[in-house]
Scaffold this motif. Structure first.
Motif, PDB file in Angstrom:
ATOM      1  N   ARG A 107       0.843  -1.207   0.000  1.00  0.00           N
ATOM      2  CA  ARG A 107       0.000   0.000   0.000  1.00  0.00           C
ATOM      3  C   ARG A 107       0.876   1.255   0.000  1.00  0.00           C
ATOM      4  NH1 ARG A 107      -4.574  -1.849  -1.694  1.00  0.00           N
ATOM      5  NH2 ARG A 107      -5.845  -3.046  -0.263  1.00  0.00           N
ATOM      6  N   GLN A 108       2.006   1.209   0.710  1.00  0.00           N
ATOM      7  CA  GLN A 108       2.916   2.360   0.713  1.00  0.00           C
ATOM      8  C   GLN A 108       3.578   2.533  -0.655  1.00  0.00           C
ATOM      9  OE1 GLN A 108       3.011   4.629   2.977  1.00  0.00           O
ATOM     10  NE2 GLN A 108       4.521   5.839   1.868  1.00  0.00           N
ATOM     11  N   ILE A 110       2.174   1.805  -3.456  1.00  0.00           N
ATOM     12  CA  ILE A 110       1.120   2.441  -4.259  1.00  0.00           C
ATOM     13  C   ILE A 110       1.048   3.933  -3.954  1.00  0.00           C
ATOM     14  CG2 ILE A 110      -1.395   2.604  -4.538  1.00  0.00           C
ATOM     15  CD1 ILE A 110      -1.436  -0.494  -4.316  1.00  0.00           C
ATOM     16  N   GLN A 111       1.133   4.290  -2.682  1.00  0.00           N
ATOM     17  CA  GLN A 111       1.104   5.705  -2.287  1.00  0.00           C
ATOM     18  C   GLN A 111       2.253   6.480  -2.940  1.00  0.00           C
ATOM     19  OE1 GLN A 111      -1.148   7.313  -0.688  1.00  0.00           O
ATOM     20  NE2 GLN A 111      -0.132   9.204  -0.151  1.00  0.00           N
ATOM     21  N   VAL A 112       3.431   5.919  -2.894  1.00  0.00           N
ATOM     22  CA  VAL A 112       4.602   6.589  -3.477  1.00  0.00           C
ATOM     23  C   VAL A 112       4.455   6.699  -4.991  1.00  0.00           C
ATOM     24  CG1 VAL A 112       7.090   6.353  -3.898  1.00  0.00           C
ATOM     25  CG2 VAL A 112       6.179   5.999  -1.599  1.00  0.00           C
ATOM     26  N   LEU A 113       4.087   5.598  -5.652  1.00  0.00           N
ATOM     27  CA  LEU A 113       3.988   5.623  -7.112  1.00  0.00           C
ATOM     28  C   LEU A 113       2.833   6.490  -7.597  1.00  0.00           C
ATOM     29  CD1 LEU A 113       4.780   1.901  -8.030  1.00  0.00           C
ATOM     30  CD2 LEU A 113       6.300   3.899  -8.210  1.00  0.00           C
ATOM     31  N   THR A 114       1.741   6.526  -6.853  1.00  0.00           N
ATOM     32  CA  THR A 114       0.593   7.354  -7.242  1.00  0.00           C
ATOM     33  C   THR A 114       0.975   8.829  -7.275  1.00  0.00           C
ATOM     34  OG1 THR A 114      -0.988   5.761  -6.365  1.00  0.00           O
ATOM     35  CG2 THR A 114      -1.762   8.032  -6.586  1.00  0.00           C
ATOM     36  N   ASN A 115       1.854   9.217  -6.394  1.00  0.00           N
ATOM     37  CA  ASN A 115       2.259  10.616  -6.290  1.00  0.00           C
ATOM     38  C   ASN A 115       3.652  10.877  -6.848  1.00  0.00           C
ATOM     39  OD1 ASN A 115      -0.065  11.768  -4.653  1.00  0.00           O
ATOM     40  ND2 ASN A 115       0.485   9.945  -3.488  1.00  0.00           N
ATOM     41  N   TYR A 116       4.122   9.984  -7.714  1.00  0.00           N
ATOM     42  CA  TYR A 116       5.494  10.085  -8.195  1.00  0.00           C
ATOM     43  C   TYR A 116       5.680  11.288  -9.105  1.00  0.00           C
ATOM     44  CZ  TYR A 116      10.001   7.924  -8.175  1.00  0.00           C
ATOM     45  OH  TYR A 116      11.307   7.656  -7.912  1.00  0.00           O
ATOM     46  N   PRO A 117       6.769  12.030  -8.919  1.00  0.00           N
ATOM     47  CA  PRO A 117       7.034  13.169  -9.813  1.00  0.00           C
ATOM     48  C   PRO A 117       7.292  12.666 -11.238  1.00  0.00           C
ATOM     49  CG  PRO A 117       8.569  13.134  -7.928  1.00  0.00           C
ATOM     50  CD  PRO A 117       7.783  11.870  -7.884  1.00  0.00           C
ATOM     51  N   ALA A 118       6.493  13.133 -12.173  1.00  0.00           N
ATOM     52  CA  ALA A 118       6.604  12.665 -13.563  1.00  0.00           C
ATOM     53  C   ALA A 118       8.013  12.848 -14.118  1.00  0.00           C
ATOM     54  CB  ALA A 118       5.588  13.389 -14.442  1.00  0.00           C
TER      55      ALA A 118
END
Length: 156
Positions: A107-108, A110-118
């Motif tokens: 889940r963490q 996912i949290q990191v990748l969801t908000n990953y700087p493009a």
């Protein structure tokens, strides 16, 4: 053109996130009582508990890679998978604890990748023990989920 490349990378990472989320949900919806978690097919083979432990170790390493790639590049981050599983003593750990830790780590991720700087999806790190083997965050995320799904097929 540069915007299209970033956009394609974002779409691929979002697809990877969906695959990871589906894999988490699928495992958490099975009847864990029907699985023999402790059986080892051979002395040198992992039990299903140890396979899940290996997936925890993989999640820990990859979470570190994803986080570090937001601000640095070309670093080496590897692990000795057999030694880690042995040192963690997953075989002696309650399966409910193993599954909870596995779920929370993923889940963490996912949290990191969801908000990953493009602009950091092309950042690279070295994953090879002997030679330099650089991989992008986008590649690492996809490879991580493929690896996870491969091992989950061994569990159920």
């Amino acid at each position: 053109m540069h915007f299209l490349i970033k956009s394609e990378k974002i779409v691929k990472v979002k697809e990877t996130i969906k695959e990871l989320s589906a894999a988490i949900d699928e495992l958490l919806n099975i009847d864990i009582q029907t699985i023999n978690w402790e059986y080892k097919p051979a002395v040198d083979k992992w039990s299903k508990k140890e396979i899940m432990g290996h997936l925890i170790d993989s999640a820990q390493i990859n979470l570190q890679r994803f986080v570090r790639c937001t601000y640095e590049e070309n670093f080496k981050l590897i692990y000795e998978q057999v030694e880690w599983v042995d040192a963690e003593h997953y075989q002696d750990t309650e399966i409910t604890e193993i599954l909870l830790l596995w779920k929370l780590l993923n889940r963490q991720i996912i949290q990191v990748l969801t908000n990953y700087p493009a602009n950091r999806l092309s950042a690279q790190c070295d994953t090879d023990k002997k030679e330099v083997h650089l991989h992008t965050v986008e590649w690492l995320a996809h490879d991580y989920v493929d690896h996870l799904k491969h091992h989950l097929r061994q569990v159920y």
